[in-house]
Motif scaffolding. Structure first.
Motif, PDB file in Angstrom:
ATOM      1  N   UNK A   1       0.837  -1.202   0.000  1.00 43.42           N
ATOM      2  CA  UNK A   1       0.000   0.000   0.000  1.00 43.42           C
ATOM      3  C   UNK A   1       0.876   1.258   0.000  1.00 43.42           C
ATOM      4  N   UNK A   2       0.668   2.109  -0.987  1.00 49.69           N
ATOM      5  CA  UNK A   2       1.434   3.343  -1.089  1.00 49.69           C
ATOM      6  C   UNK A   2       2.656   3.249  -1.977  1.00 49.69           C
ATOM      7  N   UNK A   3       3.021   2.034  -2.393  1.00 48.42           N
ATOM      8  CA  UNK A   3       4.127   1.903  -3.344  1.00 48.42           C
ATOM      9  C   UNK A   3       3.597   2.156  -4.753  1.00 48.42           C
ATOM     10  N   UNK A   4       4.503   2.440  -5.681  1.00 51.48           N
ATOM     11  CA  UNK A   4       4.107   2.676  -7.069  1.00 51.48           C
ATOM     12  C   UNK A   4       5.036   1.925  -8.013  1.00 51.48           C
ATOM     13  N   UNK A   5       4.512   1.661  -9.200  1.00 43.97           N
ATOM     14  CA  UNK A   5       5.311   1.081 -10.275  1.00 43.97           C
ATOM     15  C   UNK A   5       5.517   2.147 -11.342  1.00 43.97           C
ATOM     16  N   UNK A   6       6.772   2.324 -11.764  1.00 42.51           N
ATOM     17  CA  UNK A   6       7.109   3.212 -12.859  1.00 42.51           C
ATOM     18  C   UNK A   6       7.330   2.372 -14.102  1.00 42.51           C
ATOM     19  N   UNK A   7       7.593   3.011 -15.219  1.00 37.91           N
ATOM     20  CA  UNK A   7       7.824   2.275 -16.453  1.00 37.91           C
ATOM     21  C   UNK A   7       9.095   1.450 -16.391  1.00 37.91           C
ATOM     22  N   UNK A   8      10.054   1.880 -15.562  1.00 31.05           N
ATOM     23  CA  UNK A   8      11.345   1.201 -15.525  1.00 31.05           C
ATOM     24  C   UNK A   8      11.866   0.949 -14.118  1.00 31.05           C
ATOM     25  N   UNK A   9      11.135   1.384 -13.112  1.00 31.45           N
ATOM     26  CA  UNK A   9      11.622   1.329 -11.740  1.00 31.45           C
ATOM     27  C   UNK A   9      10.476   1.170 -10.754  1.00 31.45           C
ATOM     28  N   UNK A  10      10.825   1.191  -9.490  1.00 31.98           N
ATOM     29  CA  UNK A  10       9.855   1.179  -8.406  1.00 31.98           C
ATOM     30  C   UNK A  10       9.883   2.539  -7.710  1.00 31.98           C
TER      31      UNK A  10
ATOM     32  N   UNK B   1      16.338   6.795 -12.218  1.00 35.44           N
ATOM     33  CA  UNK B   1      15.060   6.370 -12.807  1.00 35.44           C
ATOM     34  C   UNK B   1      14.364   7.506 -13.554  1.00 35.44           C
ATOM     35  N   UNK B   2      14.977   8.653 -13.608  1.00 41.95           N
ATOM     36  CA  UNK B   2      14.402   9.821 -14.279  1.00 41.95           C
ATOM     37  C   UNK B   2      14.060   9.493 -15.727  1.00 41.95           C
ATOM     38  N   UNK B   3      12.900   9.944 -16.202  1.00 40.07           N
ATOM     39  CA  UNK B   3      12.436   9.590 -17.547  1.00 40.07           C
ATOM     40  C   UNK B   3      13.304  10.178 -18.649  1.00 40.07           C
ATOM     41  N   UNK B   4      14.065  11.231 -18.338  1.00 41.42           N
ATOM     42  CA  UNK B   4      14.923  11.861 -19.351  1.00 41.42           C
ATOM     43  C   UNK B   4      16.336  11.291 -19.358  1.00 41.42           C
ATOM     44  N   UNK B   5      16.566  10.284 -18.538  1.00 43.46           N
ATOM     45  CA  UNK B   5      17.884   9.666 -18.490  1.00 43.46           C
ATOM     46  C   UNK B   5      18.625   9.997 -17.205  1.00 43.46           C
TER      47      UNK B   5
ATOM     48  N   UNK C   1      24.233  12.844  -7.522  1.00 38.16           N
ATOM     49  CA  UNK C   1      25.434  13.334  -6.860  1.00 38.16           C
ATOM     50  C   UNK C   1      25.238  13.313  -5.350  1.00 38.16           C
ATOM     51  N   UNK C   2      26.122  12.667  -4.631  1.00 36.75           N
ATOM     52  CA  UNK C   2      26.043  12.486  -3.174  1.00 36.75           C
ATOM     53  C   UNK C   2      24.953  11.506  -2.764  1.00 36.75           C
ATOM     54  N   UNK C   3      23.860  11.496  -3.510  1.00 33.20           N
ATOM     55  CA  UNK C   3      22.757  10.567  -3.282  1.00 33.20           C
ATOM     56  C   UNK C   3      22.171  10.212  -4.643  1.00 33.20           C
ATOM     57  N   UNK C   4      21.131   9.384  -4.657  1.00 33.15           N
ATOM     58  CA  UNK C   4      20.522   8.940  -5.921  1.00 33.15           C
ATOM     59  C   UNK C   4      19.017   9.004  -5.744  1.00 33.15           C
ATOM     60  N   UNK C   5      18.455  10.189  -5.998  1.00 26.95           N
ATOM     61  CA  UNK C   5      17.059  10.412  -5.621  1.00 26.95           C
ATOM     62  C   UNK C   5      16.334  11.313  -6.616  1.00 26.95           C
ATOM     63  N   UNK C   6      15.053  11.019  -6.804  1.00 26.41           N
ATOM     64  CA  UNK C   6      14.136  11.906  -7.521  1.00 26.41           C
ATOM     65  C   UNK C   6      12.869  12.049  -6.701  1.00 26.41           C
ATOM     66  N   UNK C   7      12.396  13.286  -6.574  1.00 25.52           N
ATOM     67  CA  UNK C   7      11.093  13.576  -5.982  1.00 25.52           C
ATOM     68  C   UNK C   7      10.209  14.211  -7.042  1.00 25.52           C
ATOM     69  N   UNK C   8       9.075  13.557  -7.332  1.00 24.93           N
ATOM     70  CA  UNK C   8       8.084  14.114  -8.254  1.00 24.93           C
ATOM     71  C   UNK C   8       6.943  14.733  -7.449  1.00 24.93           C
TER      72      UNK C   8
END
Length: 306
Positions: A60-69, A92-96, A137-144
């Protein structure tokens, strides 16, 4: 009902052990078999009690992306009427994948995410309005940032966002890596922390290392790492050393304070998320100027500060 049930079971086992001990004292000394049985009963009671203290972890609360979790998350100061945030990896960013040193803020996005319920069934398609923050850089994160609020998601789909822990994770904690892409959960413990984790062109700071039980694979990138004692997210899954190579793509290496390199084939890693709590302000807006925020800043902003 769980706690009273555990208490009753423990009481029953202890009472049984007491009665057995009393009977043995009036008749003859306890046999080795009786002692072994008592130990087994005590161990069973301890295991039941331990399970009762562990939060049930589901999808509950997790999501599926086209290429990642990924996962729908809220910060300690997030409000119900704030726009929801999706957490995943920078790679996992859609633009690479962002380059080393690259930081992205407030970039428009229309990416969609499949929101899952407790049993990993899809209940909705959520849509982003922008990439609030992304870096490798320093971490590996995206917030949408989404076009819907937590309250709207709760009302329509009965799904709560996962809570981000505001504190640094601890060694030895029981964790679950919950992949919305594969609809699979990996359970293990935190084995420790890598001072620096290097993979290809990228270097990450203070990365969380798993014990060997979490054999994460491609597609699990971006999965929330949940502390099973609290149910809160403490990190975001991002890589594993696949082939035993040294510091290459898909083969991260650890580098300590003295520059010593260690390779751990088959071991997975995650990036801690408590640092995000100090970089998201009112309205769920990323604010890199907040006191205590240590996330990397875009090059233009770094230049202005110098």
């Amino acid at each position: 009902m769980k706690k009273p049930l555990v208490g009753a079971l423990a009481t029953l086992l202890l009472t049984g052990a007491t009665l057995a001990s009393t009977g043995a004292a009036s008749a003859q000394p306890a046999t080795a078999e009786a002692k072994a049985q008592a130990r087994t009963q005590a161990t069973a009671a301890a295991q039941v009690a331990a399970k009762a203290k562990t939060k049930a972890v589901n999808f509950a609360g997790t999501v599926a992306l086209s290429n990642c979790s990924g996962s729908l998350v809220r910060l300690p100061n997030s409000k119900d009427n704030d726009p929801g945030l999706i957490l995943t990896n920078g790679h996992c960013l859609e633009t690479g994948m962002p380059g080393a040193g690259e930081v992205i803020v407030d970039r428009p996005s229309s990416r969609t995410f499949s929101l899952l319920n407790a049993s990993a069934g899809k209940v909705a398609t959520l849509k982003a309005t922008k990439v609030s923050y992304a870096t490798m850089t320093d971490t590996d994160v995206t917030l949408y940032e989404l076009n819907t609020t937590y309250a709207q998601i709760k009302q329509k789909y009965r799904i709560d966002a996962l809570k981000l822990n505001a504190d640094h994770p601890v060694k030895g904690a029981s964790i679950a890596v919950v992949s919305g892409y594969w609809k699979k959960t990996y359970s293990c413990n935190t084995d420790g922390f890598a001072y620096r984790l290097r993979e290809g062109d990228w270097t990450w700071k203070d990365s969380l290392r798993y014990t060997s039980a979490c054999q994460v694979i491609g597609g699990t990138s971006g999965s929330p790492v949940v502390d099973t004692a609290t149910g809160n997210v403490v990190a975001v899954n991002n890589t594993t050393n696949e082939d035993g190579q040294r510091c290459t793509l898909n083969n991260p290496c650890e580098v300590d304070e003295n520059g010593k390199v260690t390779v751990r084939k088959g071991i997975g890693y995650a990036q801690e998320t408590y640092i995000l709590a100090k970089c998201v302000g009112t309205g769920n807006k990323v604010d890199l100027g907040l006191p205590g925020c240590s996330l990397p800043k875009p090059a233009a902003e770094r230049a202005r500060q110098h």
